[in-house]
Every structure is written in structure tokens, then in C-alpha cells.
Design a protein around this motif. Structure first.
Motif, PDB file in Angstrom:
ATOM      1  N   VAL B  53       1.871  16.655  -3.802  1.00  0.00           N
ATOM      2  CA  VAL B  53       1.538  15.685  -5.103  1.00  0.00           C
ATOM      3  C   VAL B  53       0.165  15.767  -5.320  1.00  0.00           C
ATOM      4  O   VAL B  53      -0.726  15.718  -4.514  1.00  0.00           O
ATOM      5  N   PHE B  54      -0.221  15.856  -6.505  1.00  0.00           N
ATOM      6  CA  PHE B  54      -1.569  16.108  -7.128  1.00  0.00           C
ATOM      7  C   PHE B  54      -2.099  14.952  -7.926  1.00  0.00           C
ATOM      8  O   PHE B  54      -1.082  14.449  -8.580  1.00  0.00           O
ATOM      9  N   MET B  55      -3.227  14.778  -7.737  1.00  0.00           N
ATOM     10  CA  MET B  55      -3.736  13.772  -8.972  1.00  0.00           C
ATOM     11  C   MET B  55      -5.257  14.291  -9.224  1.00  0.00           C
ATOM     12  O   MET B  55      -5.952  14.535  -8.450  1.00  0.00           O
ATOM     13  N   GLN B  56      -5.360  14.522 -10.680  1.00  0.00           N
ATOM     14  CA  GLN B  56      -6.508  15.076 -11.284  1.00  0.00           C
ATOM     15  C   GLN B  56      -6.933  16.408 -10.671  1.00  0.00           C
ATOM     16  O   GLN B  56      -7.997  16.901 -10.286  1.00  0.00           O
ATOM     17  N   GLY B  57      -5.769  17.227 -10.356  1.00  0.00           N
ATOM     18  CA  GLY B  57      -5.963  18.519  -9.602  1.00  0.00           C
ATOM     19  C   GLY B  57      -6.196  18.480  -8.165  1.00  0.00           C
ATOM     20  O   GLY B  57      -6.361  19.521  -7.325  1.00  0.00           O
ATOM     21  N   VAL B  58      -6.320  17.432  -7.412  1.00  0.00           N
ATOM     22  CA  VAL B  58      -6.578  17.317  -6.093  1.00  0.00           C
ATOM     23  C   VAL B  58      -5.223  16.802  -5.043  1.00  0.00           C
ATOM     24  O   VAL B  58      -4.450  16.161  -5.865  1.00  0.00           O
ATOM     25  N   LYS B  59      -4.954  17.571  -4.187  1.00  0.00           N
ATOM     26  CA  LYS B  59      -3.643  17.234  -3.489  1.00  0.00           C
ATOM     27  C   LYS B  59      -4.019  15.821  -2.769  1.00  0.00           C
ATOM     28  O   LYS B  59      -4.883  15.723  -1.928  1.00  0.00           O
ATOM     29  N   VAL B  60      -3.165  14.840  -3.117  1.00  0.00           N
ATOM     30  CA  VAL B  60      -3.233  13.744  -2.376  1.00  0.00           C
ATOM     31  C   VAL B  60      -2.138  13.173  -1.593  1.00  0.00           C
ATOM     32  O   VAL B  60      -2.170  12.098  -0.949  1.00  0.00           O
ATOM     33  N   GLY B  61      -1.037  14.118  -1.436  1.00  0.00           N
ATOM     34  CA  GLY B  61       0.010  13.608  -0.812  1.00  0.00           C
ATOM     35  C   GLY B  61       1.126  14.615  -0.740  1.00  0.00           C
ATOM     36  O   GLY B  61       0.938  15.570  -1.394  1.00  0.00           O
TER      37      GLY B  61
END
Lengths: 245, 306
Positions: B53-61
Motif C-alpha cells: 500500500v503506497f501513499m504519495q509514492g511511499v510504502k506505508v503498509g
């Protein structure tokens, strides 16, 4: 015909073991000491096998996957998956077939040929609940523990080898390992380890319990126990893969 | 140390290592409580337990579980290893990344109310690059299909031609072509020297003409000048002929119209009629003289004649 005779006697021994498994008092002390011998004492060899298997797998996979199109994280995925699903259980199983299986077969075989088992029986002890049940139950408890040790150190060894050789950066390795990680893989590997533990201890107990022919007979029983354990581990591995995957 | 301690510690350590290892691999925070939300989707192509799960290109979960819910939609449980919570109305897009890999991308909303752990965010399926590729593939597929149909039509026709004895025709044509080629080859073999000689001769002739042209250039120029002056004289002669022709036309027109003596001579039938009757009368007279010479001769005397 000998095969059917052996199988029938093996089933009979298992039946006696299951029937007498409720006699906890008679085998408790043996159960604890067997868990030590089977699990605790086997930890070093299993950890060693795990670390080296993981390291070799990591180095060889990175040697084979030299392609601009394949990301480095694939190596982490392959190493982790292979170890969790297959190698941690099978390699530790094969190692323990030699270490634990041989010990059990020799112990029971010597007791049989030196008529100690007959002495137990004559004193009114249930020899199966005293000798076989604790060993098999100890494997049910300790083999998953050994599997966790092998899997953890295997993945750690793979990661370490990747970093030390400079083939796979830690971040890539972990990315691949985590992306393709499924909780079911751990359940599958652990199931395998329990089945392998049962195969090793039950076969070794059977071969040792029914050993005959003096010192030579004990040697034959030990060899047979180890070889048969290895063969049935590989067969069970195939069967489990077909059934559970 | 007693055996029981050893066994207990070994098993406990194994359990702890197992749990921590699982949380580490599944990207669940090792010690803190996890932040979990879920989203419902109509379809979740490629999303499995463990999908990033990504948010703004960063893997967050990562995705923890995918399951069907009552209304046949699919519920995707996601665990996050970040400190911040998601605002309400955030959207989870399922997207294809790096051609084959599927990931979920979270788009935060601007709401100030946060979703608590176990809460719901909006789920949307986004075909992304694969959708475009699929569209292109479908269009290409249609083109290939129509091309294949045409090809098979052409092949069918060829089959038909072949079935209707066209095969023999083609064979004959080919054998005829072969014969022709072999004939040409024979001719070339037999007359090759002649052809070469002819070419050499032609080349020599052309060279001679070239030489002649350069040598006699002045004379040729004179001849051309003469020709030009002659042509101009021809022009004046042609003009005169034209004028003559006009006059001749005029005369002919007058003759046709019966103007003038010539015209009347040609066009007036009375002269012809007179001549005709005269001729008839003369014939009659001669006939009478032949039949009855005495009638005419009795009046004549020989003496008078001589």
C-alpha cells in the motif's frame, strides 16, 4: 510380504502409543528429557544448517539472476519463499533424521537386545507409553520450534550473505521478501515440520523397538531408521505439496 | 538448569521469534498497535495478502486480507505502519505498477476528521497502464481479426481457383514461362556473340556519329539555316496556295450554282437535251441514207460531185 508385515506392526505400535498416550505420569519425565534431546540439543545443528542454506541460496540465486530486467528484490523473494516453504522444514528434517532418528533407534535397539524392554514389561511398565509416546510427542512440540529456528536463521543468513557479498542490498532483499510473503507459507512449513517430526520419531522408535540380533542388529536398525526416515520425509514433502498447495 | 526451564525457555523464545518474524515479514509494526482500515471494491485484480500500500509514492503498509462481503463486493483489509491516521473520505485506488505488479495507492482527502483503526475508506479500481494496454490490445486484436478474415477470404478464393482446375492452368503457365525462359536462354547462348557484336557495332556507329557531328558542326548549322530559310519560303508559297485555293473555291461555287457559261454548260440540261435529240436525228438520217441511198443520191449527179 515383509513390507506389509512391517507396516502392520508399525500401525500396531502406533495404536498402542495412541492408546497409552493418556498415561502422562508414566512418561512425563521422559517427555521433558526427550524435548531437551530432540529440540534443545538439536538447535545448534539446525541453526547452522539454516544459516548456511540461506546464505548459499542467496549467493547462488544472485549469481544466476544477472539481468537488468529482474529487480534485485526478486532474490530476496526467492530465498525467503524457498526457505519458509521448503528448505527450513526439509533440510532440518533430513539433518534431524540423522541426529534424532539414529539416536532413538540406537537407544531403543540397545534396550531391546539387552532385554531392558523385556525387564520393563516384566515389572508391569507399559514399555510403549514409557519409551515411544514421549519421543513422538516431544517431536510434535519441538519440531515446529526447530522449524522456526531454521526459517529465521535461514532468511537471516540469506540477508547477511547478500549484504556481505554486495549482491543484494538489505532494502531490496527485504522488499522482495515482504512483497511475496504469505502467512499461509508459515503454516505450510510448520505443518511439514510436524509431519516430518512424526515420521522420524515413529519410524526410529519402530525400528529400535523391534531390533533383534545383538550389536549388529542395533546397527542395522539404526541405518534402516535413518534411511527410511529420509525417504519418507521426501515422500511426505511431495504429498503435502500436492495436497496443501 | 533444570530440564523444564530449558524446554520452557526454548519454546517461549521460539514463539516470540515466530510472532516477531511474522509481524516483521507482514510489515506489521513489531511492538506498537497496528492501524487498520478497510475498503470495499467491485474487483481486486492481483491484490492478495501482502500487496503493498503506497501513499504519495511511499510504502506505508500492506494488505492483510481480501474477503467477500455480503453484497458480493470484496473487502480489502489494510494495515499501516505509519503514525498518522487517514482522513475520512480518503480513496484507495488499485493500480497496476511496473506492468505486472499490483499495488494499492491511497489518496488522502482534505477532511479534518480522521478514520479510526478498523474504519472504512473509499475503494476504487483503476486499470491504469494495463487498461491502456488492454485497450490497445483489443483494437489490435480487432484489426488482426479483420485482416485474418480477409486473408482467409483470399486463400479461399485461391483454393476455389485451384479446385476449378486453376492448378493445371498455373502449372501450364509456369511450364510455359519456363519454356520461354529456356528459349531465351538458348537464344542468348547461341546468339550471344552476335548480340555483343551488334552492341559493339552500335556503339561504334554512335561514336562515329558523335565524331561526325563535332567535325561537320558548321556545315550542319548551315544546312539547318538553309532549311529554316526554305521553310520560311514555304510559308509564303503556302500563303499563295491558300489564296489560290480561295479563288478556286469561288470559281467552283459559281460553277455549281450555274453562274457563267461554264456553269450553265455543266448545270443546264437543255444543251445536253438538244445535243441528244440532234444525235438521235443524225442517227435516223444516217439510217435512212443507208436504207435508201437512192432517195438521197438521185438528186446528186456524179458530175456535180466531181
Amino acid at each position: 510380504m515383509q513390507v506389509f508385515y512391517d507396516f502392520g506392526r508399525y500401525c500396531q505400535l502406533l495404536y498402542q502409543a495412541i492408546r497409552s498416550s493418556s498415561e502422562l505420569k508414566s512418561y512425563y519425565r521422559n517427555f521433558v528429557s526427550e524435548m531437551i534431546k530432540t529440540g534443545y540439543d538439536s538447535l545448534p545443528i539446525v541453526i547452522l544448517a539454516g544459516v548456511f542454506t540461506g546464505a548459499v541460496l542467496s549467493i547462488q540465486t544472485s549469481y544466476q539472476l544477472v539481468s537488468a530486467l529482474i529487480p534485485k528484490s526478486t532474490i530476496g523473494a526467492i530465498v525467503t519463499q524457498s526457505i519458509i516453504i521448503e528448505l527450513a522444514a526439509v533440510i532440518s528434517g533430513l539433518v534431524l533424521a540423522g541426529r534424532v532418528g539414529a539416536r532413538i533407534a540406537t537407544e531403543l535397539g540397545t534396550m531391546r537386545v539387552s532385554e531392558q524392554i523385556d525387564a520393563l514389561e516384566s515389572m508391569g511398565f507399559n514399555s510403549v507409553s514409557f519409551l515411544v509416546v514421549p519421543r513422538v510427542l516431544a517431536s510434535f512440540v519441538m519440531f515446529p520450534v526447530l522449524y522456526i529456528a531454521a526459517a529465521t536463521t535461514g532468511v537471516g543468513g540469506g540477508l547477511l550473505a547478500g549484504i556481505v557479498t554486495g549482491q543484494v542490498p538489505a532494502a531490496d532483499f527485504l522488499l522482495g521478501a515482504r512483497t511475496f510473503f504469505l502467512p499461509w507459507d508459515i503454516i505450510f512449513g510448520m505443518t511439514k515440520s510436524i509431519v516430518f517430526g512424526f515420521i522420524i520419531t515413529s519410524i526410529s522408535c519402530y525400528k529400535g523397538y523391534y531390533a533383534s540380533g545383538g550389536a549388529e542388529g542395533v546397527g542395522t536398525a539404526t541405518t534402516n531408521a535413518t534411511v527410511l526416515s529420509c525417504i519418507f520425509i521426501l515422500l511426505a514433502d511431495l504429498m503435502l505439496a500436492i495436497i496443501l498447495l | 538448569m533444570k530440564n523444564e526451564y530449558k524446554v520452557g525457555i526454548t519454546i517461549l523464545v521460539a514463539i516470540i521469534v515466530g510472532i516477531l518474524g511474522y509481524r516483521f515479514m507482514a510489515e506489521i509494526p513489531l511492538f506498537s498497535q497496528t492501524y487498520e482500515v478497510y475498503a470495499d471494491f467491485d474487483r481486486v485484480d492481483g491484490v492478495v495478502s501482502g500487496t503493498s500500500v503506497f501513499m504519495q509514492g511511499v510504502k506505508v503498509g500492506s494488505v492483510r486480507r481480501v474477503e467477500f462481503v455480503d453484497n458480493d463486493s470484496l473487502r480489502v483489509d489494510m494495515t499501516f505502519n505509519m503514525d498518522r491516521k487517514l482522513p475520512e473520505g480518503s480513496i484507495a485506488y488499485i493500480r497496476t505498477v511496473q506492468v505486472l505488479d499490483t499495488a494499492i495507492e491511497i489518496e488522502r482527502s482534505s477532511s479534518t476528521t480522521m478514520v479510526e483503526s478498523g474504519g472504512r475508506i473509499i475503494g476504487r479500481y483503476d486499470e491504469g497502464i494495463m487498461g491502456t494496454v488492454r485497450e490497445i490490445g483489443e483494437s489490435a486484436g480487432r484489426n488482426i481479426e479483420s485482416s485474418t478474415e480477409k486473408l482467409s477470404d483470399v486463400l479461399g478464393r485461391i483454393d476455389l481457383v485451384l479446385e476449378e482446375g486453376g492448378e493445371n492452368d498455373i502449372r501450364q503457365t509456369l511450364s510455359g514461362l519456363n519454356n520461354t525462359i529456356s528459349g531465351v536462354e538458348r537464344i542468348l547462348d547461341a546468339r550471344g556473340q552476335d548480340i555483343e557484336d551488334s552492341i559493339i557495332h552500335l556503339r561504334n556507329t554512335l561514336q562515329t556519329i558523335d565524331g561526325l557531328t563535332s567535325d561537320q558542326q558548321e556545315q550542319i548549322e548551315n544546312i539547318i539555316a538553309n532549311l529554316e530559310s526554305t521553310t520560311s519560303q514555304f510559308d509564303s508559297v503556302a500563303k499563295e496556295i491558300d489564296e489560290l485555293s480561295v479563288e478556286l473555291n469561288e470559281v467552283m461555287r459559281k460553277i455549281n450554282q450555274g453562274d457563267g457559261s461554264m456553269g450553265k454548260l455543266i448545270n443546264d440540261p437543255s444543251l445536253y437535251n438538244n445535243l441528244d435529240s440532234l444525235s438521235y436525228n443524225l442517227n435516223e438520217l444516217i439510217k435512212n441514207i443507208n436504207e435508201n441511198p437512192r432517195d438521197f443520191l438521185k438528186h446528186l449527179r456524179l458530175i456535180d460531185i466531181f
